[in-house]
Design an enzyme around this catalytic site. Structure first.
Site, PDB file in Angstrom:
ATOM      1  N   GLY A 157       0.836  -1.200   0.000  1.00 12.96           N
ATOM      2  CA  GLY A 157       0.000   0.000   0.000  1.00 12.96           C
ATOM      3  C   GLY A 157       0.867   1.244   0.000  1.00 12.96           C
ATOM      4  O   GLY A 157       1.976   1.239  -0.527  1.00 12.96           O
ATOM      5  N   GLU A 158       0.333   2.330   0.539  1.00  8.60           N
ATOM      6  CA  GLU A 158       0.975   3.646   0.659  1.00  8.60           C
ATOM      7  C   GLU A 158       1.465   4.203  -0.681  1.00  8.60           C
ATOM      8  O   GLU A 158       2.279   5.121  -0.719  1.00  8.60           O
ATOM      9  CB  GLU A 158       2.115   3.635   1.691  1.00  8.60           C
TER      10      GLU A 158
END
Length: 341
Positions: free
Chosen positions: A308-309
């Site tokens: 993610g991120e």
């Protein structure tokens, strides 16, 4: 139809906005294809690099697209669904990771630095999680609209391409709920381990989503209501950023499962609303491949990532830059004095 732009005043604006968006420039795409076919290589031999160059040409409305500024945005939010025990980590981790992003210590920082993207991290009322969607709507209309507007406002108008990511403990459950609501099917087919749920954690996720879908089944199942009842602030902000980018013809690179699921409500409203979006990578979260099949997209990379991120989207930026470097920097057969055919 009246033209709608940001800031939105109600969720009804979202429906109108998704049906009144700029379209790709087919003339610029044809010009880019003509250039590809004239370069010193067999036609089609650079595969998806050629497709990416043509994609960028269509949205930048020029045969020789370029990236002057790449912007990366990571939106962070907290979720009331965590009350159902769907995540092994406490919600305090969201704020702690936001500080890590701002200090430059996360993977996304390194990937943005390496691939020359300007990163901003926007935390959205972390001390005020959304409501537990098994008990009621996750957001009020006002909260949802505010998050949509925050996402749109974060876009830099000079960006050549926008990279999007997210952070939020519990948001893999939110992503699975959004995709199950939009595309149907068995809930368990959309649910993955996220940040490390064990088998019991997976069961709690499936149970919470099932109860949430049942509670909101009577709600009009359009994309805006799905976003409000099951989504989170970072999901709404991603939707806002995607639509604001479309209004400016700025191509978008979405990250993995959670980021792509965030825009599923836009697809529900108008499938063409995602035409300017690339998918950075194929997440190992099991719902992502199913989701990409549903929206008709193929990821740029498949690196077994699930962080993610925005990490996969930032990595894909390097591929996109390479595609444009070949497109603009290679010589044509005529320029190189090489016989063509």
């Amino acid at each position: 139809m009246a033209h709608v732009t940001f800031p939105l005043t109600s969720l009804s604006d979202l429906d109108a906005l998704t049906r009144d968006l700029p379209q790709v420039d087919a003339v610029a795409q044809d010009a880019a294809r003509d250039r590809q076919n004239a370069l010193t290589k067999p036609p089609g031999s650079l595969g998806r690099l050629e497709e990416l160059a043509v994609f960028m040409a269509g949205w930048q409305q020029q045969a020789m697209p370029q990236i002057d500024m790449a912007q990366a945005l990571v939106f962070a939010g907290n979720h009331g669904i965590c009350a159902q025990g769907v995540n092994p980590f406490p919600q305090e981790v969201t704020a702690q990771m936001v500080q890590n992003f701002k200090a430059g210590g996360a993977a996304i920082n390194q990937l943005c630095r390496t691939n020359d993207a300007q990163l901003s991290v926007i935390d959205l009322d972390l001390d005020r999680p959304t409501a537990d969607f098994t008990q009621g709507p996750a957001m009020t209309e006002a909260d949802c609209v505010a998050a949509l507007n925050a996402g749109a406002a974060a876009l830099h108008p000079a960006a050549s391409v926008l990279i999007l990511g997210e952070m939020g403990i519990g948001n893999s459950t939110v992503a699975a709920a959004l995709t199950a609501a939009v595309f149907g099917g068995a809930v368990q087919d959309w649910v993955g381990r996220g940040t490390g749920s064990d088998d019991e954690g997976l069961r709690r996720k499936v149970d919470a989503i099932t109860r949430g879908l049942a509670r909101h089944a009577a709600t009009p199942q359009d994309g805006a209501s799905i976003l409000m009842t099951l989504g989170g602030r970072e999901q709404a902000a991603i939707c806002g950023a995607v639509l604001a980018a479309r209004q400016r013809r700025i191509p978008v690179i979405l990250d993995g499962f959670i980021c792509t699921a965030s825009v599923a409500p836009l697809f529900a409203l108008a499938p063409a609303a995602l035409d300017h979006c690339l998918i950075g990578h194929l997440s190992v979260e099991p719902g992502h491949k199913r989701l990409l099949d549903a929206i008709g997209k193929t990821a740029v990379l498949d690196f077994d990532m699930r962080l993610g991120e925005g990490s996969g989207a930032a990595l894909a930026l390097g591929i996109l830059r390479s595609a444009l470097a070949c497109h603009s920097g290679m010589a044509t057969f005529a320029e190189a004095g090489v016989a063509d055919g």
